[in-house]
Every structure is written in C-alpha cells, then in structure tokens.
Design an enzyme around this catalytic site. Structure first.
Site, short mmCIF file in Angstrom:
data_model
loop_
_atom_site.label_atom_id
_atom_site.label_comp_id
_atom_site.label_asym_id
_atom_site.label_seq_id
_atom_site.Cartn_x
_atom_site.Cartn_y
_atom_site.Cartn_z
N HIS A 1 3.74 5.00 -7.29
CA HIS A 1 2.30 6.08 -6.66
C HIS A 1 2.24 7.53 -6.15
O HIS A 1 1.76 8.13 -5.54
CB HIS A 1 0.99 5.02 -5.83
N GLU B 1 -3.92 3.15 -10.40
CA GLU B 1 -3.66 1.90 -10.65
C GLU B 1 -2.98 0.90 -11.63
O GLU B 1 -1.70 0.62 -11.56
CB GLU B 1 -4.51 0.95 -9.76
N ASN C 1 0.93 4.08 1.19
CA ASN C 1 0.61 4.98 1.82
C ASN C 1 2.08 6.17 1.75
O ASN C 1 3.16 5.82 1.71
CB ASN C 1 0.89 4.51 4.03
N MET D 1 0.96 -1.15 -0.14
CA MET D 1 0.02 0.06 0.18
C MET D 1 1.04 1.52 -0.08
O MET D 1 2.23 1.01 0.69
CB MET D 1 -0.57 0.10 1.67
N HIS E 1 6.72 -0.53 -8.22
CA HIS E 1 4.68 0.49 -7.87
C HIS E 1 3.81 1.35 -7.10
O HIS E 1 3.43 1.94 -7.54
CB HIS E 1 4.00 -1.44 -7.64
N GLU E 2 4.71 0.91 -6.03
CA GLU E 2 4.73 1.83 -4.60
C GLU E 2 5.38 3.74 -4.83
O GLU E 2 4.44 3.83 -4.59
CB GLU E 2 4.65 1.30 -3.08
#
Length: 977
Positions: A401, A420, A365, A363, A397-398
């Site tokens: 973001h 995503e 965050n 995730m 990937h994270e």
C-alpha cells in the site's frame, strides 16, 4: 488495511466443528454524560458560535433546524455527507496534546490546535470541514475558530456550528471568499482519548504490575475528523506538519521523522514537544501518530538508506525478541516492492508498530504502519507456522500500500476494491520474496478465490465498484470493507496479471504509478496504462481492450460457471448462483455475461481459449477414449468449471487410480467446484461426494483443505440429524490412513515436516482426526494437555499443534480443563498464544460454560474489545454453541449495535457466523422476526450480511429438503466393504 477478519491456518481444519476467527472491530464511544445526551438529542449540536474577527471570542447563537429522517432532503450543504468542491486543502499544521492520565471527571482527553490551509476554487461564504466528537459532544465547549486570508488578515465570521449527523464544523463567513486565493482556518478543540479504537484513541497494557497507556490512531476510513478538524475525503490530499506535546517518559512518532524536540513547562509540569518533518501530499486517512513508552529494534536510517524499525512493548521487543522476525522480512519486502513498482520508496523511514488494541489486522499509514500484535510479533517457542505466515503476508500487504494506495490513492471509497484487492494479491508476491521456499503464492486459491466465491454466488452480492453517489455516509463506506473488496479484488487482479503475463502487468503498473503519484485515480486509469503496455508489444494478444474485458468483472457482481461438453466440444457460460431460482434484482449492463480466459489441458494440449459469448464450440474440447480435459489450470481464472458426465467420470477415475497426474491446485479445484455445483443443482450431490474418495491416499494440504471447507457445510446442515452418524464414520475412515502417515513421518507428531504446506497438512490431519474420533489422536491431545496441567510452568505442546490440542482437551474435559485454560489466557501476554487459548475456550460442550464465555466477551476487563466479536463467533461454531449464541445476540443486539454497528468493518461477520447453521423454516422465521424487531435499532454495517443470511437460509432449507436422504444413503453405502 489488512483483512480484518482472519482465520488462522492452524484452526482452518477445526472449522468442521469450531469456527475460529479474528475479527477486526471498531468500538463506538461509550462514555457520554447523560445531561449532554439530553442537550444533544437533536441532529445538530445545540450550541453554536459567532466569532469576532478582532478577538476570536465566541458567543452562543441558536443552531439551525435540521430536518428529521422522514423529511424531504435538505438543500443545506451541511446536511449532505460529501464535501462541496468550493475549497481544496493544501496543508495542515496540527498540534495535539494527549493527557495520559484521567482528569477530574474520570476521562482521558486530548487538546488540539489545527490550522487548515486551503485554496478557494469558487466564490463562497461557506466552509464545511469535518469534525466528529470534538468539543461539544463531551465538554460543551465552543470551537475557537479564526479564519485568515493569504495576507494573514482575519476574516469576519457570521457563525459556526457543529452538524452532528454529517459530522461537519460549519463555518459561515460574513463576506465571499475569492477564487484562487489561499485562506487558513485555525481551530482549538478538546476530544476524548477513548478506548473505542477509532481516530485518536487510547490503548492499554500491563507490564510487570504497572498499567501503561498509549495514545494512538486509526483514521481509515472516516475518523481523522475525530482527531482534528479536516477535509476528510481521500481526494482532499494535503501536506501535514504534526506536533505532539506529551510528558516524559513517553516518546512520540508520526508519519515522518522527528526534526525537533523541545521541553516546556506548563502548569508546573514538564512537557516534551516533538515536531515532525513535513509529510508529502497525502490523504487524511493515512495520517498517524503515537505517544507511548514503546521501544524499537532496527535502524532509523539516514540520508542514503531507508530506516526500518519494529516497535512494541518493551518486554515483547527486547526481552522476548518478538520483533526479530518482522525486522528480518520487512526490508527485503520493501526492496522487492521498490523493484516491482519501479519506483523508489517515497519516505525516509518505515516504522512497523505492534499495538495491544487495534481494530483492523493492520493499517498502511504512510511511514508508520500499525498492526495488531498477532499480525506483527512472532515468538518461535510460542507462535505457530500459521502465525508466521500471517506476519509476513500482513507486512507485505501493508508495504504494498505504501505505493498503491498511499502514493497513488483512489478518488473515492467506491473504488476501495482497487486499493485492497491489489494489496491482497501482491501480498503473496512480497511474502514469496521473503520466504522463497514456502511456495506461498498457491495459497491465494484457498484463502481468497474459493472463499469469496461463496459470497459472490449470492443474489445479494455486489459489484467490485459502484457509482460514487451510492457511497456517502461513514457506515456505507465501512460496509465496503468486505471479502468482495479484498478477496474478489485480489482474484480478478491475479487473473488479469496471468493473462497479460507479469512483465506486461508490471510495465503498465509502473506507468500508472508514475503518472498519478501524489494524486488520485479511478479504477479505469489503471486499465488505460495496462493497455498502453499491451499496445507497445507483440508477444501477448488479447481479444478485446483491457477495459472491455475487465469491466465485465468489475461492474457486475458474481462470476460465471463455464460448462464444457467434451462429447460435442461446446462451451457455455452463465451467472453462477448457489440458489439458481433466487431473484437477482441488481441490473447488469452486460446481462451477466463475461469475457472469460479459459485455460485448459488435455493429455496432449495446454492452451487458452477466450469465451466472449454465451456459447461457443472448440474442436480441442472434443475428447475421445479414456482421456480427460481439465480447465482453469491452477485456478488462475475467477470462474467455476462444469463438465459433461463422461468427463467427470474420467477425472474421478484418474483421481482414484493415480491422483498426482492432476496438479495439486486443480485437485482442490475439482472438489471445491463439485460441491458448489451440487449446491447450485448443476450436478448431483453424490457426484460431489465422489470427489472425496481419493483423499485417503492424498497427503497434500490443498485438496484436503478444499474438502474440509466444503464438508463443513454438510456438518452445519446435518450435525443435528441422523445423517451425521454415517458422515462421521466416513470421515474417520478417510482421515485414518493420512493420520498414521503423518504420525510416522513426524515421529508421533514430535518433529515438524519441512515445507509450509506439509506443516499445514499435519495440522489439518491432526485436527480432523481428533474431531472425527481417531482414538490415538484424542489420546495424544489429552496426554499433552494433561502434562501441561501437571506442570503448568512448562508448556511442551508444539505451537503448530496447540489449537487442536487445546480444543480437543477442553471439548472432552469439563470445568477443570476450561478453568486451567482460562487462567493461562489471563496470564499470557503473548497475543498469539492468547488467541489460541481464547478460541479453544469456545470448544467446551458445557452450555453454562459457553454462556459464561459469551458474558465475558462484553466485559473488556476480561476480553479485549477488539476480540469481542471473534469470541462470540467462536462460540457459535459448534452445534451446542450456535443456539446459545443466537439467543445471546438477539437479547444483546442493541448493546452490540451501539458498540460495533456504526463503523466496524467486520460487524457483518457476526450475523454470518451465528446464522450459518440455519436450515429450517422455524429458523428462517426467527431470522425474519429478528429483522423486524430491530428495525428501530438498525443493523449498520451488518445490513447486507443480514440480507445474505436470509438468502442463505432459504437456500439451505431447499437444499436440505432435496438432498438429505440421498446424502445419508451415500455415506452409508461408502462404509460397506
């Protein structure tokens, strides 16, 4: 968030017999007092409060009535899922105090105090703020709420109450709030620190003989409201000051660095209070905080350098050095994205944290990225090359973001695919920067493009984006976290980047991020900024505006099959459906017609042609003599390709004589397209089977993996019929020379090939050879597993080969082998080794053992709840396990639904896995009966998967009836001298 449902490269080939996956799960709250249930069986909470402005005390007031599900929609704003637009948050002060030991009722709890500052945009006497499972649900305790204006004067409240269905704390005000004025709402609350993997939750692990407790978070998509009252929608951005109170020896972390630590005494005990720096403006789903005894490696950073640290269990991080690889690749990836986005990383630190219990893969965050241990930790002596790739791609990937999703955020969840899908594309770019000799970017074709096409070819698929008013409840939001959002999103963004060229794509992307930083967007905002980049240059020419091209791919489901006739030069497109007679009920404003960039090559030409209508004629597509035409070079386009019979013959002749003349990615494409075209009745099934004949001479990973994925469908349809015998002999014949090639180049599988894809090729070859009965393969597996059983303190099986060795030994063994693996599973504290063993346990051929494993899957003392669905799915992977699992799922549906069905992103994968072998009228009737029997219970986030399962079963029945005899004859003929 990283893909929750992940199939390791190590076990991809074993999917012929065993489907192994790691499924992200979110567990529903399990502990609720029965008497509280009785009190709270209405949709709204029974107790409401009226708060005195002078004292802040609460008195009970009858709750408003709430309409039943069959009643007309209510006009009350609190009966709708979306927030009204009358207030907008600007800042939160959040103080949370987790108690990491059970209270007298046997519960872990946390106390909280929150002040939400907001600006009123229009006159109103009603405030709705999200709150879920706080106070009333567990403790029959009223909210202590105080409203103040910008002069800190208390505002009289009429009453407050909790609306359970829509998860609101409803605050009714005695007088009208005024526009353009700031107010603050103070609340005190208590919540359970449950082990449900959502909101503020509890995780546990054992170190030595001591059980360690962690208080951690997972807010996406709609669970920040489970940690503290908040305006829990992505467009409701605000700043946050987080304060955590906890006992030593714990430590705390959050999105921002700690700025102050103090010690206080409370109830005769010492507590540490850590205050964190104020965050940038951000969405609630990105807020994160952790209280744990974790340790770290790396640097916390300083004013001139971003801090990068890897956190986790002390043994894993300091003793076993499992965080070293993540530390090695995180900073280069972070630096790459700074350059790629042309925007500095917005925060002073980037912590990566490995959690023993975590619902998703990872995730994003902001500043405090959380991962499953399998997605962050790597131990060279235990972890495989597939584990290593998993770590680097999930980190990429994270980190992608941190800009695309965090700095600039979608307005609402209907555009989730933009977040995503984009991260799922650029993760390959970031990973490629960290591991430049892997050539990892090519793997997007197998991992994303081909996989998602199988789902997007169904009449029950859905577009990438939808109308905002179609997505309201938390269950509807969770349902969007599927392969369409991730893998189709990645595929169409990759296609866009390819036809624009990467420099233009990056130019537009940088402009988009700069224009919308700290704000929210809709997907068309990206098209506009990419168009600006196109308009400012002359090197790339497009037939239409970007929005005109891309809306065809975003606003309608599915994709086209392009057919090229090399005799006439004609080219046509139509909506590709696995079952061409299926009923497509979803309308399309574009009538299922796409603007398609056709890249192609012949013996003399390589170019691009834009197909803008249903049909066209291209002189370059006319081929004479023995030459062939190949379209969709390197599969950069999201479409399938069909040809006339003559061109198919020429391509097959080229593969069978000198296959390397066709690029390796397109060899995989020819196989994947052919098998799917055959299922859709566009070509004969025997033509698709012909594409596998050259594989005995091809040692490359990608063509073989495409074939294994395609033939796994044949296995699922026929491994209980007389077709499977000749099929198994054919596959043994094809894999045998490749097996002995790898046996030779690896010195009997004792040394590893150099490249990433060659290592995957070795793994695929070994698993396929063992699955189809190559004697030397089975002997190797049994010898290596036997040596480990004889000397169980020393496992000399190479990590790359363990999944195959374990599975083969257990499949060919009995209770002794299974019990040995089970003991090793219980003993290991390496999450990746545990995953390999847990998957292999499902390879047993003993029904009673498989049934026992299914029972274990629901016992969290034996198998972690995050792994429940993946364990059940693994058992369903074999013909023996499938029927057992179907019975188990039907008999336990209410329990499974209560645990996972309401918010789990990947609950639908359970239905897909358990029903994928269905191919008879009897199984179709069972599936329909299952749907009818459980209407009252519901299907939650698996509802769409159930409809797709029915559609797939219908298609399977038809396909088997039409193709079974021809396929059997083809396999029999292929075995003749």
């Amino acid at each position: 968030m990283a893909k929750g449902f992940y199939v390791s490269k190590i076990v991809a080939a074993v999917a012929i017999l065993f489907s192994v996956a790691a499924v992200a799960t979110i567990i529903a709250l399990a502990v609720v007092y029965s008497e509280e249930k009785a009190k709270n069986n209405n949709n709204s909470e029974v107790t409401t409060t009226s708060t005195s402005a002078s004292t802040g005390t609460s008195t009970a007031t009858p709750a408003p009535s709430v309409p039943s599900a069959s009643s007309p929609p209510s006009d009350n704003l609190w009966d709708k899922y979306r927030l009204p637009k009358n207030v907008k948050p600007v800042h939160y002060d959040v103080e949370l105090q987790p108690h990491l030991e059970k209270n007298t009722a046997g519960l872990y709890i946390f106390n909280g105090k929150t002040t939400a500052f907001f600006v009123c945009s229009e006159p109103t006497n009603l405030i709705l703020i999200h709150s879920n499972k706080l106070n009333h649900t567990l403790f029959n305790k009223e909210f202590h709420a105080i409203l103040r204006d910008d002069a800190l004067k208390e505002v009289q409240l009429t009453k407050t109450f909790l609306q359970k269905t829509t998860q609101f704390l409803v605050v009714q005000v005695n007088s009208m709030l005024q526009p353009n004025k700031q107010y603050s709402l103070y609340t005190e609350f208590v919540g359970e620190l449950a082990d449900d993997l959502a909101g503020f939750y509890r995780s546990e692990y054992v170190e030595g003989t001591e059980t360690k407790i962690i208080a951690t978070t997972q807010m996406q998509a709609a669970d920040a409201r489970k940690a503290f009252p908040c305006f829990d929608e992505p467009a409701m951005k605000a700043t946050f000051n987080i304060t955590l109170k906890y006992k030593p020896p714990y430590g705390a972390m959050s999105n921002m660095p700690a700025i102050r630590n103090t010690t206080v005494e409370e109830g005769g005990q010492q507590w540490i209070v850590t205050a964190f720096d104020k965050t940038p403006k951000m969405s609630t789903y990105l807020v994160a905080f952790i209280v744990s005894e974790f340790v770290s490696i790396g640097s916390p950073g300083n004013n001139s350098a971003t801090g990068v640290q890897i956190w986790g269990r002390k043994k894993a991080i300091l003793e076993e050095k499992q965080g070293d690889y993540a530390l090695k690749v995180t900073k280069p990836i972070l630096d790459f994205f700074e350059t790629y986005y042309r925007t500095p990383y917005p925060l002073p630190k980037s912590d990566q944290v490995a959690l023993p219990d975590f619902s998703a893969g990872a995730m994003e965050n902001w500043g405090l990225v959380t991962y499953r241990e399998t997605a962050l930790l790597f131990e060279p002596d235990v972890s495989s090359i597939g584990n290593k790739e998993r770590v680097v791609t999930v980190i990429a990937h994270e980190l992608a973001h941190q800009w695309f999703g965090n700095l600039v955020t979608i307005k609402w969840w209907n555009d989730l695919w933009l977040n995503e899908g984009f991260a799922s594309y650029v993760e390959y770019l970031g990973a490629n920067k960290a591991e430049e000799d892997w050539n990892i970017k090519d793997l997007i074709v197998l991992n994303d493009v081909h996989r998602v096409m199988a789902v997007d070819a169904l009449a029950s698929s859905h577009p990438l984006t939808s109308n905002e008013d179609e997505v309201n409840s938390p269950a509807q939001i969770s349902e969007l976290f599927d392969s369409i959002a991730y893998s189709k999103g990645a595929s169409v963004i990759r296609m866009l980047s390819e036809f624009l060229t990467e420099p233009l794509f990056v130019e537009g992307l940088a402009s988009y991020l700069k224009s919308f930083e700290y704000n929210n967007t809709v997907y068309s905002d990206l098209w506009q900024h990419l168009q600006l980049a196109v308009d400012n240059q002359t090197s790339v020419s497009l037939p239409l505006k970007i929005q005109q091209i891309m809306d065809r791919w975003v606003l309608q489901m599915g994709f086209p099959v392009v057919k090229i006739d090399t005799t006439t030069g004609t080219i046509t497109q139509k909506h590709f459906l696995l079952d061409p007679k299926s009923n497509v009920t979803r309308p399309s404003q574009f009538n299922y017609e796409w603007i398609v960039p056709i890249t192609y090559q012949t013996a003399t030409t390589q170019s691009i042609y834009w197909l803008q209508t249903k049909e066209g004629t291209v002189n370059e597509f006319k081929i004479t003599g023995g030459n062939w035409l190949l379209a969709n070079i390197n599969v950069t386009g999201y479409y399938r390709v069909n040809y006339d019979d003559n061109n198919w013959d020429r391509l097959l002749n080229q593969l069978n004589t000198f296959h390397t003349a066709i690029p390796v990615i397109n060899r995989a494409q020819i196989i994947d397209d052919a098998f799917n075209l055959a299922r859709a009745q566009e070509i004969n099934t025997t033509r698709a089977l012909d594409t596998t004949k050259f594989l005995s001479n091809d040692t490359e990973y990608m063509p073989w993996q495409a074939a294994l994925s395609s033939l796994s469908f044949f296995t699922q349809m026929f491994d209980r019929t007389d077709v499977y015998g000749p099929m198994k002999k054919y596959m043994k014949k094809q894999i045998e020379p490749v097996f002995y090639y790898f046996q030779n180049v690896t010195s009997n599988f004792t040394v590893r090939p150099a490249s990433l894809t060659d290592q995957y090729g070795e793994i695929n070859t070994l698993s396929t050879a063992c699955s189809y009965g190559i004697e030397d393969c089975g002997k190797l597996a049994l010898e290596q597993f036997g040596k480990w059983m004889q000397n169980d303190s020393k496992n000399e099986i190479h990590p790359n080969l363990r999944s195959t060795i374990y599975c083969t030994a257990i499949a060919n063994g009995g209770e002794t082998e299974w019990e040995f693996a089970w003991e090793k599973f219980k003993q290991t504290d390496n999450a990746q080794e545990a995953e390999k063993l847990r998957s292999a346990l499902a390879c047993s051929k003993e029904p009673w053992i498989l049934n026992r494993l299914l029972e274990y899957s629901l016992d969290s003392s034996k198998i972690r709840r995050q792994d429940t669905i993946s364990t059940i799915s693994s058992v369903s992977g074999s013909s023996i396990g499938q029927s057992l699992t179907w019975d188990f799922v039907r008999s336990r549906w209410s329990q499974l639904y209560e645990m996972f069905g309401k918010s789990s992103f990947s609950f639908g994968n359970l239905i897909e896995r358990v029903t994928r072998r269905f191919s008879t009228d009897f199984e179709l009737q069972q599936l329909k009966q299952f749907k009818a029997d459980n209407q009252n219970t519901g299907f939650g986030t698996a509802e769409r998967a159930l409809e797709q399962a029915i559609e797939k079963t219908l298609a399977n029945i038809k396909w088997v009836n039409e193709n079974k005899q021809a396929i059997k004859i083809w396999f029999e003929d292929s075995l003749k001298p």
